[in-house]
Design a protein around this motif. Structure first.
Motif, PDB file in Angstrom:
ATOM      1  N   LEU A   4     -14.166  37.452  -8.830  1.00 17.07           N
ATOM      2  CA  LEU A   4     -13.564  37.962  -7.599  1.00 17.07           C
ATOM      3  C   LEU A   4     -13.699  36.960  -6.462  1.00 17.07           C
ATOM      4  O   LEU A   4     -12.761  36.786  -5.676  1.00 17.07           O
ATOM      5  CB  LEU A   4     -14.193  39.298  -7.206  1.00 17.07           C
ATOM      6  N   SER A   5     -14.826  36.287  -6.383  1.00 21.68           N
ATOM      7  CA  SER A   5     -15.013  35.261  -5.353  1.00 21.68           C
ATOM      8  C   SER A   5     -13.982  34.156  -5.511  1.00 21.68           C
ATOM      9  O   SER A   5     -13.399  33.689  -4.536  1.00 21.68           O
ATOM     10  CB  SER A   5     -16.411  34.661  -5.442  1.00 21.68           C
ATOM     11  N   GLY A  38      -5.639  37.035   7.629  1.00 22.21           N
ATOM     12  CA  GLY A  38      -5.789  37.303   6.198  1.00 22.21           C
ATOM     13  C   GLY A  38      -6.488  36.170   5.479  1.00 22.21           C
ATOM     14  O   GLY A  38      -7.353  36.397   4.631  1.00 22.21           O
ATOM     15  N   ALA A  39      -6.116  34.930   5.804  1.00 15.46           N
ATOM     16  CA  ALA A  39      -6.742  33.775   5.163  1.00 15.46           C
ATOM     17  C   ALA A  39      -8.224  33.702   5.512  1.00 15.46           C
ATOM     18  O   ALA A  39      -9.067  33.469   4.645  1.00 15.46           O
ATOM     19  CB  ALA A  39      -6.035  32.489   5.591  1.00 15.46           C
ATOM     20  N   ALA A  40      -8.553  33.928   6.778  1.00 12.37           N
ATOM     21  CA  ALA A  40      -9.960  33.880   7.196  1.00 12.37           C
ATOM     22  C   ALA A  40     -10.772  34.973   6.506  1.00 12.37           C
ATOM     23  O   ALA A  40     -11.897  34.730   6.055  1.00 12.37           O
ATOM     24  CB  ALA A  40     -10.048  34.030   8.716  1.00 12.37           C
ATOM     25  N   MET A  41     -10.206  36.159   6.393  1.00 12.66           N
ATOM     26  CA  MET A  41     -10.918  37.254   5.736  1.00 12.66           C
ATOM     27  C   MET A  41     -11.135  36.961   4.256  1.00 12.66           C
ATOM     28  O   MET A  41     -12.235  37.193   3.727  1.00 12.66           O
ATOM     29  CB  MET A  41     -10.148  38.570   5.922  1.00 12.66           C
ATOM     30  N   CYS A  42     -10.111  36.464   3.569  1.00 15.59           N
ATOM     31  CA  CYS A  42     -10.246  36.163   2.143  1.00 15.59           C
ATOM     32  C   CYS A  42     -11.269  35.066   1.905  1.00 15.59           C
ATOM     33  O   CYS A  42     -12.122  35.177   1.023  1.00 15.59           O
ATOM     34  CB  CYS A  42      -8.901  35.755   1.552  1.00 15.59           C
ATOM     35  N   LEU A  43     -11.178  33.993   2.695  1.00 12.67           N
ATOM     36  CA  LEU A  43     -12.120  32.884   2.503  1.00 12.67           C
ATOM     37  C   LEU A  43     -13.547  33.306   2.808  1.00 12.67           C
ATOM     38  O   LEU A  43     -14.471  33.007   2.051  1.00 12.67           O
ATOM     39  CB  LEU A  43     -11.715  31.693   3.374  1.00 12.67           C
ATOM     40  N   SER A  44     -13.744  34.025   3.916  1.00 16.22           N
ATOM     41  CA  SER A  44     -15.108  34.422   4.270  1.00 16.22           C
ATOM     42  C   SER A  44     -15.665  35.426   3.258  1.00 16.22           C
ATOM     43  O   SER A  44     -16.830  35.334   2.874  1.00 16.22           O
ATOM     44  CB  SER A  44     -15.162  34.989   5.688  1.00 16.22           C
ATOM     45  N   GLY A  46     -14.854  35.672   0.072  1.00 19.06           N
ATOM     46  CA  GLY A  46     -15.150  34.929  -1.154  1.00 19.06           C
ATOM     47  C   GLY A  46     -16.421  34.118  -1.045  1.00 19.06           C
ATOM     48  O   GLY A  46     -17.251  34.110  -1.958  1.00 19.06           O
ATOM     49  N   ILE A  47     -16.620  33.459   0.090  1.00 19.28           N
ATOM     50  CA  ILE A  47     -17.815  32.637   0.277  1.00 19.28           C
ATOM     51  C   ILE A  47     -19.059  33.516   0.405  1.00 19.28           C
ATOM     52  O   ILE A  47     -20.112  33.208  -0.160  1.00 19.28           O
ATOM     53  CB  ILE A  47     -17.635  31.710   1.499  1.00 19.28           C
ATOM     54  N   LEU A  48     -18.944  34.643   1.122  1.00 22.23           N
ATOM     55  CA  LEU A  48     -20.086  35.540   1.240  1.00 22.23           C
ATOM     56  C   LEU A  48     -20.476  36.123  -0.111  1.00 22.23           C
ATOM     57  O   LEU A  48     -21.654  36.250  -0.422  1.00 22.23           O
ATOM     58  CB  LEU A  48     -19.774  36.680   2.227  1.00 22.23           C
ATOM     59  N   ARG A  49     -19.493  36.455  -0.933  1.00 21.50           N
ATOM     60  CA  ARG A  49     -19.807  36.991  -2.266  1.00 21.50           C
ATOM     61  C   ARG A  49     -20.517  35.929  -3.107  1.00 21.50           C
ATOM     62  O   ARG A  49     -21.395  36.239  -3.888  1.00 21.50           O
ATOM     63  CB  ARG A  49     -18.552  37.471  -2.974  1.00 21.50           C
ATOM     64  N   LEU A  50     -20.116  34.681  -2.946  1.00 18.40           N
ATOM     65  CA  LEU A  50     -20.786  33.607  -3.689  1.00 18.40           C
ATOM     66  C   LEU A  50     -22.252  33.500  -3.277  1.00 18.40           C
ATOM     67  O   LEU A  50     -23.130  33.357  -4.118  1.00 18.40           O
ATOM     68  CB  LEU A  50     -20.094  32.267  -3.449  1.00 18.40           C
TER      69      LEU A  50
END
Length: 54
Positions: A4-5, A38-44, A46-50
């Motif tokens: 998912l990340s 949307g891009a900022a939310m997806c990237l953040s 994904g990185i937070l999940r990592l």
């Protein structure tokens, strides 16, 4: 690396590419702002999940 990340980061990068394209084509600013959020939310996300799950 979590699946998912990876998907969230790829979608975020895809949206960043869309933002660049829309800016070059002089698209409406509201659409560009929505894509940016949307891009900022997806990237953040994904990185937070990592960071959280690794």
């Amino acid at each position: 690396m979590n699946g998912l990340s990876t998907v969230l980061i790829v979608v975020g990068l895809f949206l960043l590419g869309g933002i660049y394209s829309f800016v070059k084509q002089q698209m409406p600013k509201g659409l560009i702002v929505l894509l940016s959020i949307g891009a900022a939310m997806c990237l953040s996300a994904g990185i937070l999940r990592l960071d959280v799950w690794s």
